[in-house]
Design a protein around this motif. Structure first.
Motif, PDB file in Angstrom:
ATOM      1  N   LEU A 100       0.606   6.962  -6.644  1.00 33.71           N
ATOM      2  CA  LEU A 100      -0.418   7.988  -6.815  1.00 33.71           C
ATOM      3  C   LEU A 100       0.152   9.382  -6.635  1.00 33.71           C
ATOM      4  N   GLY A 101       1.461   9.443  -6.412  1.00 31.18           N
ATOM      5  CA  GLY A 101       2.089  10.741  -6.267  1.00 31.18           C
ATOM      6  C   GLY A 101       1.869  11.384  -4.909  1.00 31.18           C
ATOM      7  N   VAL A 102       1.451  10.612  -3.915  1.00 28.18           N
ATOM      8  CA  VAL A 102       1.252  11.153  -2.576  1.00 28.18           C
ATOM      9  C   VAL A 102       2.583  11.679  -2.046  1.00 28.18           C
ATOM     10  N   LYS A 103       2.520  12.833  -1.367  1.00 34.39           N
ATOM     11  CA  LYS A 103       3.762  13.462  -0.901  1.00 34.39           C
ATOM     12  C   LYS A 103       4.427  12.631   0.190  1.00 34.39           C
ATOM     13  N   LYS A 104       5.738  12.819   0.306  1.00 33.42           N
ATOM     14  CA  LYS A 104       6.523  12.012   1.236  1.00 33.42           C
ATOM     15  C   LYS A 104       5.996  12.104   2.664  1.00 33.42           C
ATOM     16  N   THR A 131       2.698   5.725  -3.313  1.00 36.48           N
ATOM     17  CA  THR A 131       3.759   6.391  -4.066  1.00 36.48           C
ATOM     18  C   THR A 131       3.365   6.499  -5.533  1.00 36.48           C
ATOM     19  N   LEU A 140       3.697   1.414  -1.699  1.00 36.44           N
ATOM     20  CA  LEU A 140       4.050   1.491  -3.119  1.00 36.44           C
ATOM     21  C   LEU A 140       2.883   2.085  -3.904  1.00 36.44           C
ATOM     22  N   HIS A 148       0.816  -1.208   0.000  1.00 37.73           N
ATOM     23  CA  HIS A 148       0.000   0.000   0.000  1.00 37.73           C
ATOM     24  C   HIS A 148       0.850   1.259   0.000  1.00 37.73           C
ATOM     25  N   ALA A 197       3.046  12.820   3.764  1.00 38.01           N
ATOM     26  CA  ALA A 197       1.772  12.123   3.933  1.00 38.01           C
ATOM     27  C   ALA A 197       1.995  10.616   3.935  1.00 38.01           C
ATOM     28  N   PRO A 199       0.926   5.071  11.173  1.00 36.47           N
ATOM     29  CA  PRO A 199      -0.216   4.454  11.864  1.00 36.47           C
ATOM     30  C   PRO A 199      -0.209   2.926  11.767  1.00 36.47           C
ATOM     31  N   ARG A 221       0.672   9.283   7.243  1.00 43.75           N
ATOM     32  CA  ARG A 221      -0.649   8.710   7.071  1.00 43.75           C
ATOM     33  C   ARG A 221      -0.583   7.227   6.722  1.00 43.75           C
ATOM     34  N   HIS A 222       0.461   6.840   5.985  1.00 44.35           N
ATOM     35  CA  HIS A 222       0.469   5.464   5.506  1.00 44.35           C
ATOM     36  C   HIS A 222       1.434   4.553   6.246  1.00 44.35           C
TER      37      HIS A 222
END
Lengths: 308, 332
Positions: free
Chosen positions: A206-210, A204, A201, A199, A212, A220, A216-217
């Motif tokens: 999806l271009g989610v910022k580092k 990443t 990967l 998840h 976050a 938690p 967030r990923h």
């Protein structure tokens, strides 16, 4: 025939339901029935209630030498049990029962405080190492290795002894610093496992910022072993704080009772009045045992390998 | 000019003290908007590494990538980390194989959809939530308002994959890479997911790269098919041509190994002999030669060049003649 079918259906429903139950819910379901966990929980529950209510539960003021006239140092006489003072008095003629009860407060404050500060430090270092990797990871982990290579009690003594004026806060700090590497290493390990998970990967991709991704990923999903460890660390923290006070590295103000200090104070009269040492010692053991029982069962319950 | 032009893409994995390993060896293909291109092959042939290389998701250390990956004229391999991160999710979407492990277990579905929308389209949380609801609706998830608040483990496998597709398509990427999107699903759900993807590709004009080892998926979805073996494209043809007249012995073997409904009862399946472990390096000939029923002496001496022959790109010294029955039966 009909009956067999319906029971089979129920079984399938049961499986479907359990697959949809969250980790926490299924853990709680098993914990509720575990006698070991319940024992621990009852001990901890009582301990917390007693320490919070101790100012009202204690029959007397724990710092007032009300039985001082019964203390004769030269003849080694200490106030015995008597009406109004079920456990008698201590070396300074203060009510022993009240001191035991109020002493639980210090244990709770120091134990929880040290664990929280240690947890915060460990979270910071562990996240740093696990999220950034590379040389940051190496530096942080070598630091952790160095700290873990020293026996924890010895390290706590050295840190506590560094402070010119020992106080309650220095005890908390000394015990907390010793716990930091335990948390840091644990969190870093589980963050590393997360870093290579699908998840992360996918996020990443999806271009989610580092930031976050880390907060967030990864974080938690890495916390549950750390939370379990903190209940176990509470037990160690209590024992270590008591050990520091026992050796005189704790709060020098003996008007505020503390179990470790009470133990240390009565070393000279131990052969004639063993009960003065036995009561605080038993209290420390029971409370530490309570946290350990709870932590161990919690760890087993939250271990995904033990599910179902 | 095609939307995506992959030219001579090569990925070499190198570890200290170990032989370098060529996972992808000079792969080239084009994808036009609205077109679906398949990358087909068995495990370890370089399909997934190709997709990760296009997305820039391979680890910096240890993986050496060469060639060009042109997206709308810009070479993705030359972009900086930050530029690439801005493009991922916005221009390039990806759907992964295992829908459960590809979703964050501790974050509700809604937040995982809105995260991309907020990141790339600059929507507020509220606007993103409305858009997320529309997206889930579009991929056929019933009762989207409820599902948005749920966690991945509360969704069924098919719904999870639909959610992943919704997330990948949230920002309307012009290119979508699907890495075996149906492998973890059962057959009925596979068909649903494929029809969802087909519809979306047609509606949005998305270019789709479909990575799969399932020839059924290829037959149902792809316009052009690249068959990969040992990191190289061994046969590239339009779908109809490939299925009607497979020319490379590997493609032929793949098709022959599929169980057929019209086969006589008791008839044995025809597998391809051996395994990937039998490969010889491409420099010494054809990697497939040790397993190939058509192998000649030249196959283990000269690397077969990629040639435009028989109406397709083919890399073979001795192609299958049309009408050849399935390869010889191998006792299992």
């Amino acid at each position: 025939m009909v009956l067999g079918l319906s029971s089979k259906k129920e079984k399938i429903d049961g499986v479907a339901e359990s697959a949809g139950v969250s980790l926490a819910a299924s853990a709680w379901k098993r914990l509720r029935r575990s006698p070991v966990f319940l024992t621990g929980a009852v001990i901890i529950g009582l301990f917390i209630v007693v320490s919070v209510l101790s100012p009202w539960l204690a029959p007397h003021n724990p710092s007032e030498p009300m039985l001082i006239d019964q203390v004769v140092k030269a003849r080694n006489e200490i106030p015995p049990a008597q009406p109004g003072h079920p456990l008698g008095g201590d070396l300074q003629g203060r009510d022993f029962l009240s001191r035991l009860l109020v002493g639980s407060q210090q244990t709770l404050i120091v134990g929880v405080g040290a664990t929280l500060i240690g947890l915060a430090g460990g979270l910071f270092l562990g996240t740093l190492a696990g999220a950034l990797g590379g040389w940051v990871d190496s530096v942080v982990m070598r630091l952790v290795d160095v700290m873990l290579s020293l026996p924890s009690l010895l390290l706590a003594f050295s840190i506590a002894a560094m402070f010119a004026k020992p106080s309650q806060f220095t005890v908390i700090l000394a015990v907390a610093i010793v716990q930091i590497p335990v948390f840091a290493r644990l969190l870093r390990g589980s963050m590393l496992a997360q870093r290579h998970s699908d998840h992360v990967l996918a996020a990443t991709a999806l271009g989610v910022k580092k930031g976050a991704i880390v907060f967030r990923h990864m974080l938690p999903n890495s916390l549950s072993p750390v939370i379990v460890q903190s209940t176990l660390v509470l037990a160690t923290a209590i024992i270590e704080a008591a050990a520091l006070s026992f050796l005189g590295l704790g709060n020098p103000d003996d008007r505020i009772p503390e179990w470790g200090q009470m133990l240390g104070d009565v070393q000279n009269v131990f052969d004639t009045h063993p009960h003065l040492a036995a009561y605080p010692a038993i209290c420390i053991i029971i409370v530490a045992l309570g946290f350990t029982l709870m932590g161990e069962t919690l760890r087993e319950a939250l271990d995904p390998k033990n599910r179902r | 000019m095609a939307l995506l032009e992959v030219r001579d893409l090569t990925v070499v994995f190198q570890r200290k003290g170990e032989e370098p390993f060529r996972a992808v060896d000079g792969v080239s293909f084009d994808v036009e908007p609205g077109q679906t291109v398949g990358l087909v092959g068995e495990s370890g042939c370089g399909k997934s590494v190709t997709s990760l290389a296009i997305m820039g998701l391979l680890p910096k250390r240890g993986a050496k990538i060469s060639g060009t990956v042109k997206y709308d004229g810009t070479d993705l391999l030359k972009l900086s980390d930050k530029e690439m991160r801005d493009r991922r999710g916005r221009d390039l979407g990806m759907v992964f194989q295992d829908p459960l492990s590809s979703l964050n277990p501790v974050v509700p579905i809604g937040l995982q959809v809105t995260e991309v929308l907020e990141r790339h389209r600059g929507l507020s949380r509220k606007e993103a939530m409305i858009e997320a609801k529309n997206l889930l609706d579009k991929v056929g998830i019933p009762d989207p308002n409820r599902r948005l608040k749920e966690y991945p483990h509360q969704l069924s496998g098919g719904m999870r994959q639909r959610a992943l597709i919704a997330i990948a398509l949230a920002c309307r990427p012009k290119l979508l890479i699907a890495d075996e999107p149906t492998t973890a699903l059962d057959v009925t759900i596979q068909a649903q997911i494929l029809s969802v993807m087909k519809e979306l590709v047609q509606d949005l004009g998305t270019a789709l790269v479909m990575i799969t080892h399932d020839l059924g998926v290829v037959a149902g979805l792809c316009d052009e098919v690249n068959v990969l073996y040992g990191g190289k494209v061994v046969e590239k043809a339009m779908r109809h041509k490939l299925f009607a007249e497979p020319r490379h012995p590997y493609t032929h073997g793949l098709l022959a190994s599929i169980p057929r409904l019209d086969a006589a009862p008791g008839e044995k399946l025809t597998p391809i002999k051996g395994s990937v472990a039998d490969n010889i390096p491409w420099e010494h000939g054809c990697a497939f030669a040790p397993r190939c029923p058509n192998a000649l002496d030249v196959c283990v001496q000269v690397t077969p060049p990629e040639e435009d022959q028989l109406g397709r790109l083919l890399r073979c010294h001795n192609p299958v003649v049309p009408g050849t029955p399935a390869a010889e039966e191998v006792p299992v």
